[in-house]
Design an enzyme around this catalytic site. Structure first.
Site, PDB file in Angstrom:
ATOM      1  N   GLU A 257       4.483 -15.040 -41.162  1.00 35.28           N
ATOM      2  CA  GLU A 257       3.974 -16.367 -41.034  1.00 35.28           C
ATOM      3  C   GLU A 257       5.087 -17.286 -41.850  1.00 35.28           C
ATOM      4  O   GLU A 257       5.553 -18.569 -41.275  1.00 35.28           O
ATOM      5  CB  GLU A 257       2.548 -16.732 -41.663  1.00 35.28           C
ATOM      6  CG  GLU A 257       1.506 -15.997 -40.715  1.00 35.28           C
ATOM      7  CD  GLU A 257       1.594 -16.463 -39.122  1.00 35.28           C
ATOM      8  OE1 GLU A 257       2.270 -17.538 -39.043  1.00 35.28           O
ATOM      9  OE2 GLU A 257       1.046 -15.863 -38.494  1.00 35.28           O
TER      10      GLU A 257
ATOM     11  N   GLU B  62       4.422 -20.300 -32.063  1.00 38.12           N
ATOM     12  CA  GLU B  62       4.269 -19.458 -31.280  1.00 38.12           C
ATOM     13  C   GLU B  62       5.211 -18.635 -30.597  1.00 38.12           C
ATOM     14  O   GLU B  62       5.319 -17.292 -30.538  1.00 38.12           O
ATOM     15  CB  GLU B  62       2.812 -19.706 -30.397  1.00 38.12           C
ATOM     16  CG  GLU B  62       1.827 -20.401 -31.047  1.00 38.12           C
ATOM     17  CD  GLU B  62       1.244 -19.553 -32.343  1.00 38.12           C
ATOM     18  OE1 GLU B  62       1.338 -18.455 -32.537  1.00 38.12           O
ATOM     19  OE2 GLU B  62       0.784 -20.436 -33.368  1.00 38.12           O
TER      20      GLU B  62
HETATM   21  N1  SER Z   1      -1.046 -16.005 -36.217  1.00 34.04           N
HETATM   22  C1  SER Z   1      -1.321 -17.207 -35.690  1.00 34.04           C
HETATM   23  C2  SER Z   1      -0.545 -18.122 -35.916  1.00 34.04           C
HETATM   24  O1  SER Z   1      -0.046 -18.259 -37.119  1.00 34.04           O
HETATM   25  C3  SER Z   1      -2.719 -17.455 -36.354  1.00 34.04           C
HETATM   26  O2  SER Z   1      -3.047 -18.430 -37.320  1.00 34.04           O
HETATM   27  O3  SER Z   1       0.110 -18.852 -35.183  1.00 34.04           O
HETATM   28 ZN    ZN Z   2       2.083 -17.958 -37.113  1.00 33.42          ZN
END
Ligand code: SER
Ligand code: ZN
Length: 748
Positions: free
Chosen positions: A327, A305
């Site tokens: 991601e 995060e």
């Molecule tokens: N965007 C978020 C994360 O990947 C939700 O899965 O951390």
């Molecule tokens: Zn993420």
């Protein structure tokens, strides 16, 4: 999550059009109440320069009660706009204007956990991917980025804590026991990164000084009873901040960084700008209740995060087809972070395990989709292992092709070039191309073609010319929507071991260099590579470090696998060779009519015992190397599955190993059971895992001495990892002490 009134619509990548209206600023005011929260918004819009004056303003909105609507201060009449269950459309708007409205929402009735909802009595939001439209009418798409100012008002006794993104600029008291807080986020962001948290939470604080000397306030907000469980999360956050500075030169950009832990949360965690919201299980931990793996999991998610602050927030996605842009890249970054801080070899093994166990099946099934899908109906169903984990492998391959330093430079170039923008995976690859001078056009097929490629290797030794020939053939099975596949650009890292297991320099005919690991670039259906000056008897070590997410077909002789199991300088491949050999022998035993012959060969047992005494190897790696493939995995390799027999034979194999290695197992067990203070130092983690592995084998024979060791470990364990390991040995034994120990564990 789709709601009943929404008609399913297929969204197509090729139909992307830029937004007709852009947003400069958003001013929100929340008056919080569990069942009737009022949200007033004042949004400054500007027509997109490429758009005509006839373009209507289209806003997304769901489950909202619209109380008022004003354009440039004038209330709109019924005929001026149209409200549907999913939108608010205003037919005529000027080039720039301010739209003000008030909506009412019901956080307590919100059980989908999207938008604003209640978790254990606290207000909390989740807006990715399309939750903001459940708060107010807004262009809820990631390519609309705006500056947000947020005012929160609530009863002080119900919500002493009021949080939103960015920096706190003002707070104070209001009438009737209410109070307010005013937040301002100086960075433009899409609505999916908006967050609000309010409730009765306690806060653990710390500080981080950035390398340019700025002081950042770090806060972790939790329920009062969890106050003592935040140390590890805080430490992980500081490690992540430092790592991103050191590796990518990225410094945190706000004055404070907040993390909130809540019990009701759909995802693992969420990277809202300056205000991350986490599922509690990825924050709370202490050694008495969490295992080494729990701690490592928290560190990885905190890192993930945090790293989104640049890869996702500062540079975001143009549309949700590009989800892997943030991601895949951020998973890759958290993998590298964990690898740098812990056992890199085991991190890679674990990541490849996830890929093989979950992503390969996804790629082979009816849900197969490319890392950058061409269409979707429900974006919430696209938070998949393909987008996340295969996406990370695509980034890793580009690192392999470019080299670590040029790749890092490329990422920095990408972040600088697109700072404050919403972009695509093509933009990412283009930035790497620009900064490195490499052509990655063919590589991009990895983003658009689904399916796991297979690479078949055939080797042949030319004794006369001392040449080692390697023929590579790649294929990819059809997937839904894609029957024909073009060849992928596959980086195949290979090594060659001589008879004593030493790495040989590899000289490729027609190429420069003589490194011991070479990256072969496969870009055709079939290719041959010739290695020169290779002595007879060399063993190939293919796909080192799992350099590409492919299935390898290469039936290597047992002796070569045993040699690599003992010596392969690539730790991943050393493990892989051990697993392959073990799998081969276990499956052969399962094929046999009767069970009276030993499961494992002398070759395997001897190689295994040699590995057990390898005092130079990382304990983490050794544990993985010495562990036989799981019953589930073996079952997956068979057509007719007999779980009872798989269990019996695998246990028999373990007993064989336990018997052959008994003395060494004891020595290693004792070497690993010191009394040092619990820490997550990788060496200590490795010692613990190896010690507990040894214990599990020793306990197979249920000798009195082993039982005593195990009971003692259970009783005096200073951490959960050791206690749980001893417990599981006892539970799977036939000992009378089982019940009492289980009862004791439950009481604790
Ligand atoms: N965007 C978020 C994360 O990947 C939700 O899965 O951390
Ligand atoms: Zn993420």
């Amino acid at each position: 999550m789709s709601t009943s009134h929404k008609r399913p619509v297929t969204h197509l990548l090729q139909e992307y059009t830029p937004p007709s209206y852009l947003v400069e600023t958003v001013d929100l005011c929340f008056r919080l109440s569990p069942t009737a929260t009022s949200v007033t918004s004042s949004v400054r819009y500007q027509r997109h320069p490429d758009c005509t004056a006839l373009a209507p303003l289209h806003l997304d909105g769901e489950e909202l009660e619209l109380l008022s609507l004003k354009l440039d201060g004038v209330a709109l009449q019924k005929g001026d706009y149209r409200v549907s269950p999913s939108s608010l459309v205003i037919a005529k708007v000027p080039e720039t204007f301010v739209l003000e409205m008030e909506t009412r929402i019901n956080p307590q009735g919100n059980t989908a956990l999207e938008g604003l909802y209640l978790s254990s009595g606290n207000f909390c939001t989740q807006c990715e991917a399309e939750g903001f439209r459940k708060i107010t009418y807004y262009p809820d798409r990631p390519d609309v980025m705006a500056r947000f100012r947020v005012r929160i008002e609530a009863a002080r006794d119900l919500c002493p804590v009021l949080l939103s993104n960015g920096n706190l600029v003002e707070q104070g008291s209001l009438d009737a026991g209410w109070h307010f807080a005013q937040w301002e986020d100086p960075f433009r962001k899409p609505a999916y990164l908006f967050a609000l948290v309010a409730g009765d939470l306690t806060c653990v604080e710390d500080h981080f000084t950035t390398r340019s000397g700025r002081e950042i306030l770090l806060q972790i907000y939790v329920e009062h009873r969890n106050r003592e469980l935040c140390d590890h999360a805080m430490l992980s956050l500081k490690k992540a901040m430092k790592w991103d500075e050191e590796v990518y030169g990225l410094e945190y950009d706000l004055d404070r960084y907040m993390i909130v832990a809540v019990d009701d949360f759909n995802m693992g965690a969420m990277e809202n700008k300056g205000l991350n919201v986490f599922n509690s299980k990825y924050v709370l931990a202490r050694p008495e209740t969490a295992t080494d793996n729990d701690f490592l999991g928290i560190e990885a998610v905190i890192g993930h995060e945090y790293f989104h602050n640049y890869t996702g927030n500062r540079v975001t996605c143009r549309d949700w087809f590009q989800l892997s842009l943030k991601e895949g890249l951020t998973v890759f970054r958290d993998q590298e972070f964990s690898a740098d801080l812990n056992s890199a070899a085991v991190k890679r093994i674990d990541d490849v395990r996830i890929l093989r166990q979950t992503q390969f099946p996804e790629d082979a099934g009816p849900m197969a989709h490319p890392v950058r899908p061409a269409s979707y109906v429900e974006i919430n169903n696209f938070y998949t292992v393909t987008i996340y984990n295969k996406g990370a492998e695509l980034i890793r391959m580009q690192q392999t092709l470019l080299g670590k330093e040029p790749f890092n430079r490329g990422v920095r170039h990408y972040l600088k070039k697109h700072d404050g923008q919403a972009v695509t995976t093509d933009d990412f690859v283009a930035a790497l191309e620009e900064s490195s001078g490499r052509d990655l056009e063919q590589f991009k097929r990895w983003y658009s073609q689904a399916g796991t490629p297979r690479v078949a290797l055939t080797t042949h030794y030319d004794q006369k010319n001392q040449e080692y020939h390697l023929l590579c053939r790649q294929t990819c099975p059809p997937t839904p929507d894609q029957t024909e596949k073009q060849p992928f650009f596959i980086p195949l890292a290979v090594g060659l071991l001589d008879r004593d297991g030493r790495d040989l320099p590899i000289i490729i005919k027609g190429q420069q260099g003589r490194q011991t690991t070479r990256i072969l670039e496969l870009n055709q259906a079939e290719q041959e590579f010739v290695f020169e000056q290779i002595p007879e008897g060399a063993a190939l070590s293919p796909l080192r470090g799992f350099s590409a997410p492919v299935i390898l077909d290469y039936p290597q002789p047992d002796e070569e696998l045993a040699l690599r199991m003992a010596h392969d300088s690539d730790p991943f491949n050393r493990w892989e060779a051990a697993q392959q050999l073990a799998r081969r022998e276990l499956l052969a035993a399962l094929e046999r009519e009767s069970d009276d012959q030993p499961v494992l060969s002398e070759l395997f047992v001897a190689s295994w015992c040699r590995a057990l005494v390898d005092s130079e190897a990382d304990g983490n790696l050794l544990t993985q190397l010495l562990t036989l493939p799981s019953e589930v995995y073996l079952g997956e390799q068979m057509t007719a599955i007999d779980p009872g027999r798989i269990h019996r034979l695998r246990q028999a194999a373990r007993c064989q190993l336990a018997q052959a290695g008994r003395e060494q197992l004891l020595l290693r067990y004792h070497a690993g059971s010191g009394n040092e203070l619990y820490s997550l130092d990788p060496q200590q983690v490795g010692m613990r895992s190896l010690k507990n592995f040894c214990l599990s084998l020793l306990m197979l024979q249920e000798k009195t001495s082993s039982i005593e060791l195990c009971l003692r470990q259970y009783e005096f364990a200073g951490n959960m990892t050791d206690r749980l390991a001893a417990l599981s040995c006892l539970v799977s034994s036939s000992l009378p002490q089982r019940e009492t120990v289980l009862e004791d564990f439950y009481q604790r």
